[in-house]
Scaffold this active site. Structure first.
Site, PDB file in Angstrom:
ATOM      1  N   ASP A  35      36.286 -96.097  74.158  1.00 17.72           N
ATOM      2  CA  ASP A  35      34.940 -96.185  73.581  1.00 17.72           C
ATOM      3  C   ASP A  35      34.839 -95.542  72.212  1.00 17.72           C
ATOM      4  O   ASP A  35      34.134 -96.023  71.336  1.00 17.72           O
ATOM      5  CB  ASP A  35      33.935 -95.470  74.486  1.00 17.72           C
ATOM      6  N   ASP A  39      33.231 -97.277  69.119  1.00 18.40           N
ATOM      7  CA  ASP A  39      32.050 -96.715  68.445  1.00 18.40           C
ATOM      8  C   ASP A  39      32.305 -96.551  66.958  1.00 18.40           C
ATOM      9  O   ASP A  39      31.425 -96.783  66.139  1.00 18.40           O
ATOM     10  CB  ASP A  39      31.692 -95.344  69.033  1.00 18.40           C
ATOM     11  N   LEU A  85      20.058 -97.649  73.848  1.00 18.70           N
ATOM     12  CA  LEU A  85      19.595 -96.341  73.361  1.00 18.70           C
ATOM     13  C   LEU A  85      20.258 -96.015  72.038  1.00 18.70           C
ATOM     14  O   LEU A  85      21.425 -96.346  71.823  1.00 18.70           O
ATOM     15  CB  LEU A  85      19.992 -95.248  74.365  1.00 18.70           C
ATOM     16  N   GLU A 115      17.694 -86.451  81.409  1.00 17.71           N
ATOM     17  CA  GLU A 115      18.523 -86.953  82.524  1.00 17.71           C
ATOM     18  C   GLU A 115      19.956 -87.083  82.043  1.00 17.71           C
ATOM     19  O   GLU A 115      20.187 -87.335  80.878  1.00 17.71           O
ATOM     20  CB  GLU A 115      18.102 -88.389  82.936  1.00 17.71           C
ATOM     21  N   LYS A 117      23.334 -89.060  81.301  1.00 16.98           N
ATOM     22  CA  LYS A 117      23.585 -90.474  80.995  1.00 16.98           C
ATOM     23  C   LYS A 117      24.777 -90.902  81.837  1.00 16.98           C
ATOM     24  O   LYS A 117      25.924 -90.554  81.558  1.00 16.98           O
ATOM     25  CB  LYS A 117      23.887 -90.647  79.507  1.00 16.98           C
ATOM     26  N   ASP A 119      27.693 -93.003  83.461  1.00 17.28           N
ATOM     27  CA  ASP A 119      28.609 -93.931  82.809  1.00 17.28           C
ATOM     28  C   ASP A 119      28.965 -95.062  83.764  1.00 17.28           C
ATOM     29  O   ASP A 119      29.964 -95.029  84.463  1.00 17.28           O
ATOM     30  CB  ASP A 119      29.870 -93.158  82.386  1.00 17.28           C
ATOM     31  N   ARG A 138      22.560-106.385  82.610  1.00 13.99           N
ATOM     32  CA  ARG A 138      21.829-106.390  81.347  1.00 13.99           C
ATOM     33  C   ARG A 138      22.209-107.588  80.479  1.00 13.99           C
ATOM     34  O   ARG A 138      21.375-108.147  79.781  1.00 13.99           O
ATOM     35  CB  ARG A 138      22.100-105.099  80.581  1.00 13.99           C
ATOM     36  N   GLU A 175      21.380 -97.408  86.870  1.00 15.53           N
ATOM     37  CA  GLU A 175      22.808 -97.545  86.603  1.00 15.53           C
ATOM     38  C   GLU A 175      23.580 -97.718  87.912  1.00 15.53           C
ATOM     39  O   GLU A 175      23.352 -96.973  88.870  1.00 15.53           O
ATOM     40  CB  GLU A 175      23.287 -96.266  85.887  1.00 15.53           C
ATOM     41  N   TYR A 227      16.599 -95.024  86.538  1.00 16.86           N
ATOM     42  CA  TYR A 227      16.132 -94.241  85.398  1.00 16.86           C
ATOM     43  C   TYR A 227      14.999 -94.912  84.623  1.00 16.86           C
ATOM     44  O   TYR A 227      14.642 -94.468  83.543  1.00 16.86           O
ATOM     45  CB  TYR A 227      17.272 -93.891  84.449  1.00 16.86           C
ATOM     46  N   LYS A 292      13.892 -88.571  76.838  1.00 17.54           N
ATOM     47  CA  LYS A 292      12.844 -89.567  76.648  1.00 17.54           C
ATOM     48  C   LYS A 292      11.511 -88.833  76.494  1.00 17.54           C
ATOM     49  O   LYS A 292      11.259 -87.885  77.254  1.00 17.54           O
ATOM     50  CB  LYS A 292      12.762 -90.491  77.871  1.00 17.54           C
ATOM     51  N   LYS A 316      25.254 -87.859  72.987  1.00 14.10           N
ATOM     52  CA  LYS A 316      26.545 -88.193  73.593  1.00 14.10           C
ATOM     53  C   LYS A 316      27.503 -87.005  73.554  1.00 14.10           C
ATOM     54  O   LYS A 316      27.491 -86.209  72.620  1.00 14.10           O
ATOM     55  CB  LYS A 316      27.178 -89.372  72.827  1.00 14.10           C
ATOM     56  N   CYS A 410      70.070 -85.269  86.932  1.00 15.35           N
ATOM     57  CA  CYS A 410      69.016 -84.327  86.575  1.00 15.35           C
ATOM     58  C   CYS A 410      69.204 -83.867  85.131  1.00 15.35           C
ATOM     59  O   CYS A 410      70.297 -83.426  84.761  1.00 15.35           O
ATOM     60  CB  CYS A 410      69.064 -83.131  87.524  1.00 15.35           C
ATOM     61  N   CYS A 413      70.260 -79.944  85.266  1.00 19.98           N
ATOM     62  CA  CYS A 413      71.492 -79.392  85.846  1.00 19.98           C
ATOM     63  C   CYS A 413      72.555 -80.443  86.084  1.00 19.98           C
ATOM     64  O   CYS A 413      73.656 -80.123  86.518  1.00 19.98           O
ATOM     65  CB  CYS A 413      71.172 -78.654  87.143  1.00 19.98           C
ATOM     66  N   CYS A 428      65.842 -84.206  92.260  1.00 22.73           N
ATOM     67  CA  CYS A 428      67.120 -83.630  91.866  1.00 22.73           C
ATOM     68  C   CYS A 428      67.748 -83.033  93.116  1.00 22.73           C
ATOM     69  O   CYS A 428      67.096 -82.302  93.851  1.00 22.73           O
ATOM     70  CB  CYS A 428      66.890 -82.549  90.817  1.00 22.73           C
ATOM     71  N   CYS A 434      69.771 -75.691  90.430  1.00 25.75           N
ATOM     72  CA  CYS A 434      69.105 -76.256  89.256  1.00 25.75           C
ATOM     73  C   CYS A 434      68.169 -75.200  88.644  1.00 25.75           C
ATOM     74  O   CYS A 434      67.257 -74.717  89.307  1.00 25.75           O
ATOM     75  CB  CYS A 434      68.307 -77.487  89.679  1.00 25.75           C
TER      76      CYS A 434
HETATM   77  S1  IVH Z   1      17.418 -95.472  79.539  1.00 26.38           S
HETATM   78  C1  IVH Z   1      14.860 -97.902  77.247  1.00 26.38           C
HETATM   79  N1  IVH Z   1      18.522 -93.604  80.974  1.00 26.38           N
HETATM   80  O1  IVH Z   1      22.883 -96.191  78.844  1.00 26.38           O
HETATM   81  C2  IVH Z   1      16.073 -97.153  77.527  1.00 26.38           C
HETATM   82  N2  IVH Z   1      19.899 -95.354  80.174  1.00 26.38           N
HETATM   83  O2  IVH Z   1      23.108 -96.821  76.010  1.00 26.38           O
HETATM   84  C3  IVH Z   1      16.969 -97.836  78.474  1.00 26.38           C
HETATM   85  N3  IVH Z   1      22.220 -95.199  80.883  1.00 26.38           N
HETATM   86  O3  IVH Z   1      21.956 -99.547  79.105  1.00 26.38           O
HETATM   87  C4  IVH Z   1      18.026 -97.007  79.009  1.00 26.38           C
HETATM   88  N4  IVH Z   1      22.022 -93.360  82.072  1.00 26.38           N
HETATM   89  O4  IVH Z   1      23.209 -98.482  81.060  1.00 26.38           O
HETATM   90  C5  IVH Z   1      18.718 -94.733  80.296  1.00 26.38           C
HETATM   91  N5  IVH Z   1      19.362 -91.889  82.305  1.00 26.38           N
HETATM   92  C6  IVH Z   1      19.547 -93.026  81.627  1.00 26.38           C
HETATM   93  C7  IVH Z   1      20.807 -93.651  81.536  1.00 26.38           C
HETATM   94  C8  IVH Z   1      20.945 -94.809  80.792  1.00 26.38           C
HETATM   95  C9  IVH Z   1      22.849 -94.306  81.660  1.00 26.38           C
HETATM   96  C10 IVH Z   1      22.880 -96.344  80.230  1.00 26.38           C
HETATM   97  C11 IVH Z   1      22.213 -97.654  80.514  1.00 26.38           C
HETATM   98  C12 IVH Z   1      21.812 -98.181  79.171  1.00 26.38           C
HETATM   99  C13 IVH Z   1      22.753 -97.461  78.269  1.00 26.38           C
HETATM  100  C14 IVH Z   1      22.178 -97.361  76.878  1.00 26.38           C
END
Ligand code: IVH
Length: 675
Positions: A35, A39, A85, A115, A117, A119, A138, A175, A227, A292, A316, A410, A413, A428, A434
């Protein structure tokens, strides 16, 4: 600024690469890049497009999220788009987000819902009349795939809502993810079948959910945590985001236990730090924290920019996967002779730690992953786990890579390497001839859970064995103070300390002694079981396999190893010599033996002002076998907090370390504590 032509060429190249990675990531569930690299490409493209707006086109990867649904699932058009996000990669970007938010809302302080995030992958669940009628991925945010059949197999997705006060329709978003343990389990199963396995829990979750056959999904350990909301009859469920999630919790959804309301950017920063500390102990992987604006009216006031809300941000974590070069594959010989290939890597910083080595497990793994010396490889360092090589970036394979071949002898030895019957492990055959096995056996002997010889580290053992001073654990007790003081990294003082530690270790328990001997398959629990069954070592030495198998947890394999160990004259000589040098234990049985040093293996930190001198407390603890250190870490068992305790107490709280006041300390010393 670069000339527009150059910028256009770079933009085209970045888009080509990003599209290719999108395809591998979203359609094939088999990413080419970690990632962090992805990114970086996306950020570079964004930056160029910001600087040269003329280059922005509708089909640029910056203009959409996700990729086209793959054939096989029906398309679902989301009633409300599924948003993405914005990210903050450091505190400064988070502070900036809060500043913009306060400005837009015209408020001095904003309350945020915080909260983790998760994965995994985003899913929208649609309920009508309280019944799950559709689950969709999505996709590109507007259109996703219908994965209802697969999602129904996830135990934490309610098929019918609890209670009766839910609106209809109700769309719940959250998620789908896999716990770390679940991931290790399915990857372990895949490896046993000789299959490739998934690069990380997220790919495992995505791959499992997008199986065309739901019976396969059903066998995968998937979870769902909510979430947010999509289309909801009548609008809001509550005035705030956090209260809405709590209502969802009441209808049977899992909501993060870590959900919190925090005040202002200070609250956000503190929450982020607390979760960062806790991250390794969470049973699932997270790649950051989401903040949020909690008040829904305020969210509406702020609105959206293209695909992301203005009222939320993902802070992140630094990536825990990076690409680096595989410079060589070395072989490491373990205590019992198992030979493990180790990847030597071009040093790379992953989440703040420089990684130069990674485990490769065994030869089959190298073949399965088709790793060659000179390759660019994806390295992952997550939690406290040893760094792993996840795979090769084939796109970057240079012309002259070298295929790795296991030797027959080995590397330490020269003894023959033999394959175990189960096929994967190469061993070994040199035994204690050894030097590698010898060093590791001695380290194990001295380890905290073994004889607990403080100060006898790797470097010292290495020198003692290389110089021929120590051949067996018994030799440790014959080494002179002068010989120790003459070693590298040793002075008079450390030599003295080590001598004292050796003396102290002589009073032990039979269970520790048996564990320290390093008999194959005899871990701490088995050693304790053996000691309580055979308080007299001679009886154990003479026991045959049938007798041994009467002990709980001792099966035929363990019995065979124990029996074989005590049939080796060399081992008996070492034991005899150890006893001659004064190693002893009280002749009481089993767990009672540990009562001599009931706090052995426990680590404590003292902080604040205590009513008795610290040295006294330290001595009393040391007498019971505990170790007192100066810094609180996840390895600390207890923090003793006196008057006016400060930052150590805070840290212990964050890490979840048990905190004792003086009364608690006294009860621990009296043997009533949870030790
Ligand atoms: S909110 C309007 N809350 O992150 C906002 N997303 O990068 C919508 N994700 O597609 C997402 N944990 O798959 C939100 N506590 C959390 C999350 C979360 C993981 C993921 C989700 C989203 C992606 C956005």
């Amino acid at each position: 600024m670069m000339p527009l032509q150059d910028a256009a060429a770079r933009v085209a190249e970045l888009r080509r690469q990003i599209e290719l990675h999108n395809y591998h990531y979203y359609v094939l569930d088999d990413p080419l890049l970690p990632d962090s690299e992805y990114d970086r490409l996306l950020r570079e493209l964004k930056a160029l497009e910001d600087r040269y707006p003329a280059l922005v086109t509708g089909d640029s990867p910056t203009q959409r999220v996700g990729a086209k649904p793959r054939e096989g699932f029906a398309e679902v058009t989301h009633k409300l788009p599924m948003l993405s996000l914005d990210n903050a990669f450091d505190d400064r970007e988070l502070i900036e987000f809060d500043r913009r938010t306060r400005e837009r809302l015209g408020r001095a302080t904003v309350i945020y819902a915080a909260e983790p995030k998760l994965d995994g992958l985003a899913i929208s669940l649609r309920y009508e009349g309280g019944i799950l009628i559709q689950a969709a991925t999505r996709g590109d945010g507007q259109q996703g795939e219908d994965v209802t059949g697969n999602v129904r197999t996830i135990a934490s997705v309610p098929l019918r809502l609890l209670g009766d006060d839910w609106p209809t329709p109700l769309e719940v978003r959250g998620e789908v993810y896999m716990t770390t343990r679940g991931f290790e389990q399915i990857n372990g199963d895949a490896a046993r079948r000789g299959e490739k396995g998934f690069a990380n829990p997220r790919n495992a979750a995505a791959g499992s959910l997008r199986q065309l056959d739901p019976t396969i999904t059903a066998r995968r350990p998937l979870e769902f945590s909510c979430y947010g909301l999509g289309d909801v009859a009548g609008g809001d469920l509550a005035p705030t985001h956090s209260a809405s999630l709590r209502r969802l919790g009441g209808w049977g959804f899992r909501v993060s236990r870590e959900l919190a309301q925090v005040s202002g950017v200070e609250g956000c920063l503190a929450y982020f730090r607390a979760i960062s500390e806790k991250r390794n102990r969470l049973p699932y992987e997270i790649d950051g924290v989401v903040f949020k604006v909690d008040d829904l009216a305020q969210q509406r006031q702020m609105g959206f920019v293209s695909r992301a809300p203005r009222w939320a941000i993902a802070r992140k974590f630094p990536a825990h996967e990076e690409i680096t070069r595989l410079l060589a594959i070395d072989l490491q010989v373990g205590r019992t002779g198992a030979v493990t290939p180790v990847a030597r890597l071009e040093p790379v910083s992953i989440a703040g730690v420089t990684v130069t080595n990674a485990t490769l497990h065994n030869e089959d793994e190298i073949l399965r992953k088709d790793l060659r010396i000179g390759d660019s490889v994806i390295v992952r360092r997550a939690g406290d786990v040893i760094p792993q090589v996840m795979g090769v970036v084939l796109e970057r394979r240079p012309a002259c890579t070298q295929v790795f071949q296991m030797p027959n002898h080995c590397p330490e030895c020269g003894s023959d390497l033999v394959k175990e019957t189960d096929g994967a492990i190469l061993r070994c055959s040199g035994g204690l001839y050894c030097p590698a096995q010898r060093k590791r056996s001695i380290r194990h002997f001295a380890s905290r859970r073994g004889m607990d010889i403080e100060g006898l580290g790797d470097k010292i053992v290495e020198q003692l064995v290389d110089k021929g001073i120590v051949l067996t654990p018994a030799d440790l007790f014959r080494v002179t103070r002068d010989a120790l003081a003459a070693l590298d990294r040793m002075g008079e003082k450390s030599a003295n300390n080590l001598c004292q530690a050796l003396e102290r270790s002589k009073h032990t328990t039979l269970a520790r002694f048996l564990y320290a001997l390093g008999i194959r398959e005899v871990g701490e629990a088995t050693a304790r079981a053996l000691a309580s069954h055979y308080p007299n070592l001679t009886d154990l030495q003479e026991a045959d396999e049938t007798e041994l198998m009467r002990i709980p947890d001792v099966g035929p394999v363990v019995a065979e190893h124990i029996h074989a160990f005590f049939r080796q004259p060399h081992n008996l000589e070492v034991i005899e010599s150890l006893r001659q040098s004064g190693i002893h234990w009280d002749s009481i049985t089993g767990s009672k033996q540990e009562r001599g040093r009931p706090l052995a293996g426990k680590t404590l930190v003292l902080t604040g002002t205590l009513s008795q001198p610290r040295e006294t407390v330290k001595e009393r603890l040391a007498l019971l076998g505990a170790r007192v250190t100066g810094t609180v870490s996840s390895k600390t068992d207890f923090l003793v907090a006196g008057e006016a305790a400060g930052s150590k107490l805070d840290k212990a709280r964050v890490l979840g370390v048990t905190i004792l006041d003086e009364q608690g300390l006294e009860s621990l010393l009296a043997g009533n504590g949870d030790a």
